[in-house]
Design an enzyme around this catalytic site. Sequence first.
Site, short mmCIF file in Angstrom:
data_model
loop_
_atom_site.label_atom_id
_atom_site.label_comp_id
_atom_site.label_asym_id
_atom_site.label_seq_id
_atom_site.Cartn_x
_atom_site.Cartn_y
_atom_site.Cartn_z
N HIS A 114 48.92 13.49 14.97
CA HIS A 114 48.79 14.95 14.87
C HIS A 114 47.71 15.48 15.80
CE1 HIS A 114 51.75 15.65 11.70
NE2 HIS A 114 51.37 14.49 11.21
N LEU A 174 60.31 6.87 13.67
CA LEU A 174 60.16 6.06 14.88
C LEU A 174 60.84 6.76 16.06
CD1 LEU A 174 60.77 2.50 13.34
CD2 LEU A 174 58.58 3.61 13.82
N ASP A 182 56.35 11.93 21.53
CA ASP A 182 57.52 11.09 21.31
C ASP A 182 58.39 11.00 22.57
OD1 ASP A 182 56.43 11.17 18.83
OD2 ASP A 182 58.02 12.38 17.92
C1 GLA Z 1 55.99 13.72 15.25
C2 GLA Z 1 55.99 14.67 16.44
C3 GLA Z 1 54.93 14.29 17.47
C4 GLA Z 1 53.57 14.11 16.82
C5 GLA Z 1 53.66 13.23 15.56
C6 GLA Z 1 52.37 13.19 14.79
O1 GLA Z 1 56.38 12.44 15.66
O2 GLA Z 1 57.27 14.68 17.06
O3 GLA Z 1 54.89 15.24 18.49
O4 GLA Z 1 53.00 15.35 16.51
O5 GLA Z 1 54.68 13.66 14.69
O6 GLA Z 1 51.37 12.57 15.52
#
Ligand code: GLA
Length: 393
Positions: free
Chosen positions: A37, A131, A178
Amino acid sequence: MLREELLRLHKQLFAGQEGYDVRTFFAPGRVNLIGEHTDYNGGHVFPCALDIGTYAVVSKRNDQYIHVYSTNFSDSGIIKFDTSTKIVKNETCSWINYLLGVCKIFIDNGYFLPCGLNIVIGGNIPNGAGLSSSASIEMLITTVLNEMFNFNIPPLSMVRWGQMVENNFIGVSCGIMDQFASMMGKKEHALLLNCNTLQHQHANLKLGEYVIVISNTNKRRGLADSKYNERVKECQTALKQLQSIVNIANLADIDSAEFSKYQHVISDPTHKLRALHVVTENERTLKAADLLQRNNLIGFGKLMNESHISLRDNYAVTGYELDTLVAAAWQDTSCIGSRMTGAGFGGCTVSLVKSSETQNFINNVSSYYTQYTGLSANFYIAHPADGAREISQ
Ligand code: GLA
């Protein structure tokens, strides 16, 4: 193997077409080792791409239609859409929106799709496990369009487009981690990414006698998207108040010493805790990446534990199942660090475990988790892998 199965299926569904010729693509899921986050707050993250992900077998069509079949959603059958007419969100079938969104962003950016495609996709990332199965589909389809039509779009633009699809078409205010990890991952490496500048470096994952174990709570991530968007808003509010006394663009622009000095302007105590998490998590991430380079895995593991505690107490994104799975790992002497990974509210944990004791770890954690939750967990050994690519050869 999944790839062979998809090739067979593609032939069965589409081989009748004139000039039948297929190419195969893959985009990985990711696990985040630390830095949770922080991405949408301009901080650092430290994920790696995995060897599980989503595959696509693709051939060209003679018209402008995309015909797509997913083995993960076989009930939907073959879904068809016309890329030469206005692309709008499908309100009844959610998975197709990742393909619609990606095609739309290419077209919106002036990349006319010269013909349609027949696509069979299938993935081996457990659904809703945190994931990044969605980022993997986005980076997969982006790579498919880029390669099939020789657009030569720079990888970083494709990463940004993937995030924009998620933000503007799907409706999740996610950061860039991600998509970045799925596109830019490198075998046996983690990726230290500054989400503000997008500067990044691949860090050799020298884990010595340890392995990365991913454990899935198998808890459905109900309401996860709305809770996620709520956290994003809470951080924005805290940032606005801080900006009244300090010149920053992101929460992660200050360190914890500065935060102590300025935090009094954040009026809501909950928002203060959210900001505290972001600031300290960003520091932990930089420290952890540095410790890994110095082969200090024990120190790295301790920071993973601290990360979980902050996500639990300050950011409130863990929940009973994640906390129980992490508590089980913390009790096991073979484990030197464990935390939730991804957005939270269910999904997976990531742990550093002595490789010679992996099976014991799995047995112990598994029975503890079942005893306290009535659920059964799944376990995977993570193999950090390369980012999205064509794998036809
Ligand atoms: C999800 C979001 C990411 C990131 C994470 C938490 O995977 O897609 O952008 O914010 O949560 O770290």
